[in-house]
Design a protein around this motif. Structure first.
Motif, PDB file in Angstrom:
ATOM      1  N   ALA A 132       4.900   7.309   0.991  1.00  0.00           N
ATOM      2  CA  ALA A 132       5.621   6.008   1.342  1.00  0.00           C
ATOM      3  C   ALA A 132       4.771   4.835   0.879  1.00  0.00           C
ATOM      4  CB  ALA A 132       6.019   6.219   2.727  1.00  0.00           C
ATOM      5  N   VAL A 133       5.556   3.625   0.841  1.00  0.00           N
ATOM      6  CA  VAL A 133       5.055   2.497   0.662  1.00  0.00           C
ATOM      7  C   VAL A 133       5.353   1.574   1.737  1.00  0.00           C
ATOM      8  CG1 VAL A 133       6.795   1.813  -0.767  1.00  0.00           C
ATOM      9  CG2 VAL A 133       4.720   0.760  -1.294  1.00  0.00           C
ATOM     10  N   ILE A 134       4.272   0.488   1.947  1.00  0.00           N
ATOM     11  CA  ILE A 134       4.665  -0.578   3.134  1.00  0.00           C
ATOM     12  C   ILE A 134       4.263  -1.828   2.096  1.00  0.00           C
ATOM     13  CG2 ILE A 134       3.946  -1.966   5.023  1.00  0.00           C
ATOM     14  CD1 ILE A 134       2.865   0.698   6.308  1.00  0.00           C
ATOM     15  N   VAL A 177       0.901  -1.114  -0.070  1.00  0.00           N
ATOM     16  CA  VAL A 177      -0.153   0.025  -0.151  1.00  0.00           C
ATOM     17  C   VAL A 177       0.681   1.252  -0.080  1.00  0.00           C
ATOM     18  CG1 VAL A 177      -0.176   0.178   2.367  1.00  0.00           C
ATOM     19  CG2 VAL A 177      -2.034   0.879   1.290  1.00  0.00           C
ATOM     20  N   THR A 178       0.434   2.208  -0.671  1.00  0.00           N
ATOM     21  CA  THR A 178       1.147   3.488  -0.822  1.00  0.00           C
ATOM     22  C   THR A 178       0.020   4.636   0.109  1.00  0.00           C
ATOM     23  OG1 THR A 178       0.284   4.202  -2.600  1.00  0.00           O
ATOM     24  CG2 THR A 178       2.206   3.229  -2.905  1.00  0.00           C
ATOM     25  N   VAL A 224      -7.005   4.544   7.920  1.00  0.00           N
ATOM     26  CA  VAL A 224      -5.402   4.774   7.425  1.00  0.00           C
ATOM     27  C   VAL A 224      -5.329   3.693   6.513  1.00  0.00           C
ATOM     28  CG1 VAL A 224      -4.810   5.654   9.852  1.00  0.00           C
ATOM     29  CG2 VAL A 224      -4.769   3.118   9.168  1.00  0.00           C
ATOM     30  N   SER A 225      -4.322   4.223   5.404  1.00  0.00           N
ATOM     31  CA  SER A 225      -3.821   3.541   4.551  1.00  0.00           C
ATOM     32  C   SER A 225      -2.829   2.234   5.043  1.00  0.00           C
ATOM     33  CB  SER A 225      -2.968   4.007   3.509  1.00  0.00           C
ATOM     34  OG  SER A 225      -3.968   4.889   2.674  1.00  0.00           O
ATOM     35  N   GLY A 226      -2.025   2.930   5.859  1.00  0.00           N
ATOM     36  CA  GLY A 226      -1.116   1.673   6.806  1.00  0.00           C
ATOM     37  C   GLY A 226      -0.907   2.179   8.183  1.00  0.00           C
ATOM     38  N   PHE A 227      -0.459   1.335   8.739  1.00  0.00           N
ATOM     39  CA  PHE A 227      -0.162   1.947  10.296  1.00  0.00           C
ATOM     40  C   PHE A 227       1.476   1.309  10.726  1.00  0.00           C
ATOM     41  CE2 PHE A 227      -1.738   1.473  14.796  1.00  0.00           C
ATOM     42  CZ  PHE A 227      -1.867   2.729  15.023  1.00  0.00           C
ATOM     43  N   VAL A 228       1.968   2.086  11.404  1.00  0.00           N
ATOM     44  CA  VAL A 228       3.323   1.901  11.710  1.00  0.00           C
ATOM     45  C   VAL A 228       3.672   2.088  13.253  1.00  0.00           C
ATOM     46  CG1 VAL A 228       5.592   2.393  11.289  1.00  0.00           C
ATOM     47  CG2 VAL A 228       3.842   2.909   9.379  1.00  0.00           C
ATOM     48  N   VAL A 229       4.326   1.215  13.907  1.00  0.00           N
ATOM     49  CA  VAL A 229       4.214   1.056  15.302  1.00  0.00           C
ATOM     50  C   VAL A 229       5.796   0.491  15.767  1.00  0.00           C
ATOM     51  CG1 VAL A 229       1.920   0.896  15.691  1.00  0.00           C
ATOM     52  CG2 VAL A 229       3.130  -0.987  15.690  1.00  0.00           C
ATOM     53  N   VAL A 270      -5.743  -3.763   6.493  1.00  0.00           N
ATOM     54  CA  VAL A 270      -5.221  -2.860   6.446  1.00  0.00           C
ATOM     55  C   VAL A 270      -3.670  -3.339   6.961  1.00  0.00           C
ATOM     56  CG1 VAL A 270      -4.542  -0.833   7.871  1.00  0.00           C
ATOM     57  CG2 VAL A 270      -6.883  -1.340   7.158  1.00  0.00           C
ATOM     58  N   ILE A 271      -2.822  -2.765   6.106  1.00  0.00           N
ATOM     59  CA  ILE A 271      -1.300  -3.293   6.368  1.00  0.00           C
ATOM     60  C   ILE A 271      -0.734  -2.601   7.305  1.00  0.00           C
ATOM     61  CG2 ILE A 271       1.074  -3.760   5.421  1.00  0.00           C
ATOM     62  CD1 ILE A 271      -0.478  -3.932   2.958  1.00  0.00           C
ATOM     63  N   GLY A 272      -0.182  -3.506   8.581  1.00  0.00           N
ATOM     64  CA  GLY A 272       0.943  -2.622   9.412  1.00  0.00           C
ATOM     65  C   GLY A 272       2.230  -3.118   9.418  1.00  0.00           C
TER      66      GLY A 272
END
Length: 359
Positions: free
Chosen positions: A128-130, A24-25, A75-80, A105-107
């Motif tokens: 950004a992209v995950i 995902v971007t 959210v498009s993506g989730f970063v933790v 959803v991609i994390g």
């Protein structure tokens, strides 16, 4: 499962996937709240964005069905830094990973979110992209460079057709809500003020709003660049002087543009639950919840609009009001969720404005 987060400037981080698999971007931003991750994930203002939480442990009290700010994660993506596998709370119904997975959803976790946040703070928001599929950093950086934030985000989050909500107590007022990505807690806050609500799609015309004969119009929060919505701005402009107007966050920016002012993009935005805002008339400082990447350009405001609130971190405009007409707005979120309730009186202030204008 391995995952990579790559930024358009060539920076990348290797970590572990949690939630859905895929690619995902989105526009990469950060939020400094220590709690409220569920509200953050489901806030329509985050549509099209990959959100980094600066607090290192996320998910420790789980997810429940009551705290969503919309029907699904936005959210498009989730970063933790670390996702908690064993949440502990009497209201918990599932983990954050289960929530992300069931909503596709991609994390990504186990990356240095402190370093990532400092990078965004210094370099600014960027695409950004995950990915859990393409693990070639060079390829992912190129994909990030070629991506862009949609200009139709409001159309993606607004309600499909109008609907009515009844006040929690005795109904005394009727407020029209222009839904540009409204949060559930905003609607709940008005319902607690004895107000019935008619929630309207973003493409509702000024004539259609006036036909409802509401006591006032509320212009909600929402995602993206306010200038991507010229039709909404034009319809709000037609309503100036016709009925009381109140805007929050994105609605504050839309209202400013409708009055002839200008907006601009902030370097990395304001997203968190502890931003200090000063009331210029009283000197009182409120701790506020915020989520926005754009701001109103103070020098562009017309003479009849005065600045009422300022952000103490960077001196940006946080509130304004009309000197002659029943119009005011704030950039921050008085409904919080997550965040402090210092400014929840503003919903009653709009009711008072309605009463005064009708007198």
């Amino acid at each position: 499962m391995k995952a990579i987060l790559a930024l358009e400037d060539g920076t990348y981080f290797e970590g572990e996937s949690f939630g859905a698999a895929g690619e995902v971007t989105g526009e990469l931003v950060f939020n400094t709240s220590m709690t409220g991750y569920q509200e953050v994930m489901t806030d329509p203002s985050y549509r099209g964005q990959i959100v980094t939480m600066t607090y290192p442990l996320i998910g420790n009290y789980g997810i429940n069905d009551e705290d969503n700010e919309s029907d699904e994660p936005q959210v498009s993506g989730f970063v933790v830094r670390e996702s908690c596998n064993y949440p502990s709370n009497w209201r918990c119904q599932k983990t954050d990973e289960e929530f992300l997975k069931e909503n596709n959803v991609i994390g990504i976790q186990n990356i240095d979110t402190r370093a990532l946040t400092k990078h965004i703070r210094n370099q600014g928001m960027m695409q950004a992209v995950i990915s859990t599929e393409d693990l070639n950093p060079n390829s992912l950086v190129q994909k990030a460079k070629e991506s862009s934030l949609s200009s139709e985000l409001v159309q993606e989050v607004t309600v499909g057709e109008s609907y009515f909500l009844q006040a929690d107590f005795q109904s005394k007022y009727h407020i029209a809500v222009l839904d540009l990505g409204v949060k559930e807690n905003m609607l709940d806050s008005f319902k607690q003020c004895n107000a019935d609500l008619t929630v309207l799609p973003a493409d509702t015309t000024a004539e259609e709003i006036l036909e409802l004969n509401p006591d006032g119009l509320f212009i909600s929060n929402g995602p993206g660049d306010p200038k991507d919505n010229p039709e909404v701005i034009a319809e709000v402009e037609k309503l100036v002087g016709k009925l009381p107007l109140f805007g929050i966050c994105f609605g504050h920016q839309i209202l400013a543009l409708a009055l002839g002012a200008d907006t601009y993009k902030l370097k990395f935005g304001h997203r968190g639950a502890n931003h200090p805002v000063k009331n210029l008339s009283t000197g009182q400082v409120y701790i506020t919840s915020q989520n926005h990447g754009y701001a109103v350009k103070e020098e562009s405001l017309p003479e009849e609009m005065i600045v009422t609130h300022k952000n103490l971190n960077d001196d940006t405009v946080e509130g304004m009001k009309h000197t002659k007409l029943p119009i005011f707005s704030v950039q921050y979120h008085p409904e919080a969720a997550p965040g402090p309730h210092d400014s929840d009186f503003l919903f009653n202030k709009f009711i008072e404005l309605i009463v005064d204008s009708a007198a």
